[in-house]
Design an enzyme around this catalytic site. Structure first.
Site, PDB file in Angstrom:
ATOM      1  CB  CYS A 140      37.271  37.925  41.564  1.00 19.11           C
ATOM      2  SG  CYS A 140      37.326  39.731  41.554  1.00 19.11           S
ATOM      3  CB  CYS A 143      34.828  40.063  43.560  1.00 16.94           C
ATOM      4  SG  CYS A 143      35.401  40.198  41.885  1.00 16.94           S
ATOM      5  CG  ASP A 144      34.245  37.009  45.978  1.00 18.15           C
ATOM      6  OD1 ASP A 144      33.268  37.770  46.083  1.00 18.15           O
ATOM      7  OD2 ASP A 144      34.382  36.182  45.067  1.00 18.15           O
TER       8      ASP A 144
END
Ligand code: NAP
Length: 321
Positions: A140, A143-144
C-alpha cells in the site's frame, strides 16, 4: 434433538468482519440500541493488522500503529455493547429471512446482515516477502510511501494498481523501479503513459521477484531484492530500500458468491451512494465492495452508512417482522 439455534434469539444485525468497516458499523448499530453481534473473521482487525504507522487517519495527528488502531476501534464498538466473537463465518443462507449465518454447524439468524469482510492484497510468496512485511515490504503506497522519502523503491506488477502505486511513490521516493515479468503492461493506456512520462520511474522488464533481502540490525530493514530473468532464469541482486507488491487485491467475498451480485473481480455490488445489495436487509461496507479507494477512512465511512441503513430498514419494517 434440540438444535442450539432453536434456542437462540433472532438478532437485529450481524456484522461479518472486523476491520474499520465492521467495527464502525458495530459502533453505530450499538449506539442505535440494535445490540449487534460481530464475527471477526480469521484475521481480527483486517488489513490494518499488517500495517505499521497509520498517518492518514484523521484525528490522529501523530499517527498510530495499525494494530493499536484496531484495538481502539474494537474497544469503542464494545463500549456500547457490541458482542464480538472471534471466529470465522463458514456459510451464509440468504435464501430466507431471517438470514442464516453459520459458524460450522452453529446457526445464527438475523433480520439484517452487514458484510464487512474486506479484501486482501495478493502476495507473491517469495522468501523475505512476509518476513520484511511492514519493515520495507508493503502492498500500500498510500499507507507507507511516506516512509521512503528520498529512497529508492521497486513496485512489482504491470497493472493499473502498479502504475498508480509507482506514480504515487514518486512523490516521496527519489527513484521508483517498476519490476514486471513481461515487457508489456496490463495497465490501461493512460496509466501506462503517465508512468512512462514520469522521469523518476524506470521499468525493469522480464523480471520476477525471487527474494527480498534484508538485515535485522540495527533495525529490521530491506537492503535489496533478487530478481529472476523470465527469459533465461538468471538471477541478479539489486540494492533497494523498499518493495511494493502491486499485483492486485482479492475481496473476501467467496461466502456470498451464490447469493449476491459481484463484479468480475469478486467485489460485491451495491446500489450507488448506498451499501444496499439486491437483498433487503443485507448491506456491504468497506473493501468487499470497493475496488477504488480501499482506505481505512472510507471503509469506516461505509461501515457507518451500513449501520444507519440497517437501522432505518429495521425501523421501516417494524418490530418482530
Ligand atoms: P491486474 O490488472 O490483475 O494486474 C496485475 C498485474 O500484476 C499484472 O501485470 C500481472 O502480470 C502482475 N502479476 C500478477 N501476479 C503476479 C505474480 N505472481 N508475480 C508477478 N507479477 C504478477 O490487477 P490491478 O492492477 O490490481 O487491477 C485490478 C483492476 O482494478 C483492474 O480492472 C484495474 O483497471 C482496476 N484498477 C483501476 C485503477 C484506476 O483506474 N485508477 C487503479 C487500480 C486498479 P501479467 O500482466 O503478466 O499478468
Amino acid at each position: 434433538m434440540a438444535n442450539v439455534s432453536e434456542q437462540r434469539a433472532i438478532e437485529n444485525v450481524i456484522i461479518i468482519g472486523s476491520g474499520p468497516a465492521g467495527y464502525t458499523a458495530a459502533l453505530y448499530a450499538a449506539r442505535a440500541s440494535l445490540d449487534p453481534l460481530l464475527f471477526t473473521g480469521q484475521e481480527p482487525g483486517g488489513q490494518l493488522m499488517i500495517t505499521t504507522d497509520v498517518e492518514n487517519y484523521p484525528g490522529f495527528p501523530d499517527g498510530l500503529m495499525g494494530p493499536d488502531m484496531m484495538v481502539l476501534f474494537r474497544k469503542q464498538a464494545e463500549r456500547f455493547g457490541t458482542r464480538v466473537v472471534e471466529t470465522h463465518v463458514t456459510r451464509v443462507d440468504f435464501s430466507e429471512r431471517p438470514y442464516g449465518v453459520f459458524v460450522g454447524d452453529d446457526e445464527y439468524r438475523s433480520r439484517t446482515v452487514i458484510i464487512a469482510t474486506g479484501a486482501v492484497a495478493k502476495w507473491i510468496g517469495v522468501p523475505g516477502e512476509e518476513e520484511y512485511g511492514g519493515y520495507g515490504v508493503s502492498a500500500c503506497a498510500t499507507c507507507d510511501g511516506f516512509f521512503f522519502r528520498g529512497k529508492e523503491v521497486i513496485v512489482v506488477g504491470g497493472g493499473d494498481t502498479a502504475m498508480e502505486e509507482a506514480n504515487f511513490l514518486t512523490r516521496h521516493a527519489s527513484k521508483v523501479y517498476v519490476v514486471h515479468r513481461r515487457d508489456q503492461l496490463r495497465a490501461s493506456k493512460i496509466m501506462q503513459q503517465r508512468a512512462f512520462d514520469n522521469a523518476k520511474i524506470e521499468f525493469v522488464w522480464y523480471s520476477g521477484l525471487d527474494e527480498v533481502l534484508g538485515e535485522s540490525e540495527p533495525t529490521k530493514h530491506v537492503t535489496g531484492v533478487r530478481l529472476k530473468d523470465a527469459r533465461n532464469g538468471e538471477t541478479r541482486e539489486m540494492p533497494i530500500d523498499g518493495v511494493f507488491i502491486a499485483i492486485g487485491h482479492k475481496p473476501n467475498t467467496e461466502l456470498f458468491k451464490d447469493c449476491l451480485d459481484m463484479d468480475e473481480l469478486g467485489y460485491l455490488k451495491v446500489e450507488p451512494y448506498s451499501t444496499r445489495t439486491k437483498l433487503p436487509g443485507v448491506f456491504v461496507s468497506g473493501d468487499a465492495a470497493d475496488r477504488v479507494y480501499r482506505q481505512a477512512v472510507t471503509a469506516a465511512g461505509t461501515g457507518c452508512m451500513a449501520a444507519i441503513e440497517a437501522e432505518r430498514f429495521l425501523e421501516a419494517e417494524g418490530d418482530g417482522s
